[in-house]
Write a protein that holds these residues in place. Structure first.
Motif, PDB file in Angstrom:
ATOM      1  N   GLY A 270     -25.629  20.099 -22.955  1.00 44.26           N
ATOM      2  CA  GLY A 270     -24.232  20.991 -23.056  1.00 44.26           C
ATOM      3  C   GLY A 270     -23.030  20.474 -22.621  1.00 44.26           C
ATOM      4  O   GLY A 270     -23.061  19.201 -22.334  1.00 44.26           O
ATOM      5  N   THR A 271     -21.869  20.864 -23.112  1.00 38.41           N
ATOM      6  CA  THR A 271     -20.674  20.272 -22.755  1.00 38.41           C
ATOM      7  C   THR A 271     -20.181  21.036 -21.459  1.00 38.41           C
ATOM      8  O   THR A 271     -20.434  22.111 -20.882  1.00 38.41           O
ATOM      9  N   ARG A 272     -19.001  20.282 -20.736  1.00 36.89           N
ATOM     10  CA  ARG A 272     -18.490  20.832 -19.553  1.00 36.89           C
ATOM     11  C   ARG A 272     -17.567  21.994 -19.954  1.00 36.89           C
ATOM     12  O   ARG A 272     -17.170  23.056 -19.135  1.00 36.89           O
ATOM     13  N   ALA A 273     -16.930  21.955 -21.250  1.00 32.13           N
ATOM     14  CA  ALA A 273     -15.961  22.808 -21.465  1.00 32.13           C
ATOM     15  C   ALA A 273     -16.995  24.399 -21.824  1.00 32.13           C
ATOM     16  O   ALA A 273     -16.150  25.555 -21.254  1.00 32.13           O
ATOM     17  N   THR A 274     -17.969  24.233 -22.106  1.00 25.68           N
ATOM     18  CA  THR A 274     -19.041  25.557 -22.128  1.00 25.68           C
ATOM     19  C   THR A 274     -19.269  25.947 -20.691  1.00 25.68           C
ATOM     20  O   THR A 274     -19.188  27.305 -20.523  1.00 25.68           O
ATOM     21  N   ARG A 275     -19.535  25.026 -19.873  1.00 26.32           N
ATOM     22  CA  ARG A 275     -19.895  25.429 -18.349  1.00 26.32           C
ATOM     23  C   ARG A 275     -18.588  26.095 -17.862  1.00 26.32           C
ATOM     24  O   ARG A 275     -18.737  26.952 -17.005  1.00 26.32           O
ATOM     25  N   ASP A 276     -17.487  25.289 -18.111  1.00 22.00           N
ATOM     26  CA  ASP A 276     -16.213  25.900 -17.520  1.00 22.00           C
ATOM     27  C   ASP A 276     -15.934  27.350 -17.719  1.00 22.00           C
ATOM     28  O   ASP A 276     -15.594  28.354 -17.209  1.00 22.00           O
ATOM     29  N   ALA A 277     -15.960  27.426 -18.807  1.00 23.07           N
ATOM     30  CA  ALA A 277     -15.625  28.791 -19.640  1.00 23.07           C
ATOM     31  C   ALA A 277     -16.763  29.790 -18.850  1.00 23.07           C
ATOM     32  O   ALA A 277     -16.322  31.260 -18.684  1.00 23.07           O
ATOM     33  N   ALA A 278     -18.134  29.516 -18.856  1.00 25.98           N
ATOM     34  CA  ALA A 278     -18.962  30.459 -18.322  1.00 25.98           C
ATOM     35  C   ALA A 278     -18.684  30.778 -16.714  1.00 25.98           C
ATOM     36  O   ALA A 278     -18.854  32.029 -16.213  1.00 25.98           O
ATOM     37  N   GLU A 279     -18.202  29.744 -16.181  1.00 27.36           N
ATOM     38  CA  GLU A 279     -17.787  29.878 -14.714  1.00 27.36           C
ATOM     39  C   GLU A 279     -16.436  30.713 -14.739  1.00 27.36           C
ATOM     40  O   GLU A 279     -16.445  31.758 -13.676  1.00 27.36           O
TER      41      GLU A 279
END
Length: 355
Positions: free
Chosen positions: A129-138
């Motif tokens: 996965g990407t960090r952008a996806t993780r940050d959006a989920a956070e």
């Protein structure tokens, strides 16, 4: 002409001799005589007052609405937390249901956001996965947490508003005034009931300002009008600093340390205050006369039985007697009946019984 002149001279001589006759030459006048007595006097003043609570409070709803029920009557004794009155709570109940539904939705959104964050975090850790996806989920998780907290707060407010539709007793007390009835519309903080806290009784009296010039007595003797023979003690606890403009009186509160059984709020009581006036001379009212300088009495010299007029200072008048502060000493002889026939130097004698 000589005889009439001689007769006129004899008449003038006789008249002159009658006017100039000394007091000692007259027969002593029979009068009533009393001996002045000095007594310790106490002035008693009685007033009627009313029993009140030492402390009371006004119970009110924190919100406005329509009164649907009043559960207590005047004189009712209530315990802490007991329901006193009820407002129409339909709106508050609906608000609670809406807040509960909102909380359920917020919890579901929070669970979903948490799962999305956990999945995105796991994919980022595995390199899939990407960090952008993780940050959006956070960010979505943080928003869901905020929405959940807001939903819980709204539910708390709705439940508190529902509780506020019931007026409850803040402590053990007695209802002494009821100002609402079912069907009445009232505003927030509008007094609904007056409660007397069960921490003592006091009596309130209306004193005239003149009665307080010398200061209020510290102890008052109290008695119920229904049983005047049973007295109990009261202690002055408060004197109003203001004079009532309508009645011209001053409110005086009297605490009751040990109230008798059966006495309650609103009962009428009689309060009697005693004030020492010191040593006063008591005389029958008939002894009083007057001179150009004011009140006076006729004193009798026991040796010569001659009378003389003396001014006196009157403290107060009572039924059939008068109390003096100056002018007469203990044991002095004072004329009562017959004083209207006296003049200075007149010789008197004690009248016999029935004379």
């Amino acid at each position: 002409m000589a005889k009439p002149c001689i007769s006129l001279l004899l008449l003038l001589a006789a008249t002159s001799g009658a006017v100039l006759a000394p007091a000692e030459a007259q027969e002593p006048l029979a009068v009533n005589i009393v001996e002045a007595e000095t007594t310790s006097q106490q002035r008693r003043t009685s007033l009627t007052g009313e029993i009140q609570a030492s402390q009371s409070l006004m119970a009110a709803f924190p919100i406005g609405g329509r009164v649907t029920e009043v559960m207590v009557e005047l004189g009712a004794k209530v315990e802490q937390g007991e329901a006193l009155a009820q407002l129409d709570s339909i709106q508050q109940e609906l608000a609670v249901r809406a807040a509960e539904a909102g909380l359920v939705t917020a919890r579901a959104d929070h669970v979903q956001a948490k799962e999305e964050f956990d999945r995105a975090d796991a994919l980022l850790s595995s390199g899939a996965g990407t960090r952008a996806t993780r940050d959006a989920a956070e960010d979505q998780l943080r928003a869901a947490e905020g929405a959940l907290a807001q939903a819980e707060a709204e539910l708390d407010r709705a439940r508190k508003a529902l509780l506020d539709t019931v007026l409850r007793a803040p402590s053990s007390s007695t209802v002494i005034q009821r100002m609402i009835e079912p069907g009445q519309i009232i505003g927030a903080a509008q007094p609904a009931l007056e409660l007397a806290l069960n921490n003592g009784l006091e009596a309130i009296f209306e004193f005239s300002e003149a009665m307080l010039i010398e200061g209020a007595p510290s102890v008052i003797e109290l008695s119920q009008l229904s049983s005047p023979q049973d007295s109990f003690e009261g202690v002055v606890s408060e004197i109003s600093p203001l004079v009532d403009a309508r009645t011209g009186t001053v409110a005086v509160k009297v605490a009751i340390p040990n109230p008798p059984d059966g006495i309650t709020y609103g009962d009428p009581v009689r309060g009697t205050a005693s004030r020492s006036q010191g040593e006063l001379v008591s005389l029958p009212f008939a002894a009083m006369t007057a001179s150009v300088d004011g009140p006076a009495v006729w004193k009798v010299d026991p040796q010569t039985m001659k009378v003389s007029l003396h001014n006196v200072e009157v403290e107060r008048y009572a039924t059939g007697e008068v109390f003096l502060t100056e002018g007469v000493e203990q044991g002095e002889w004072i004329v009562t009946r017959g004083a209207q026939l006296l003049y200075p130097g007149r010789i008197v004698r004690r009248a016999e019984t029935g004379q």
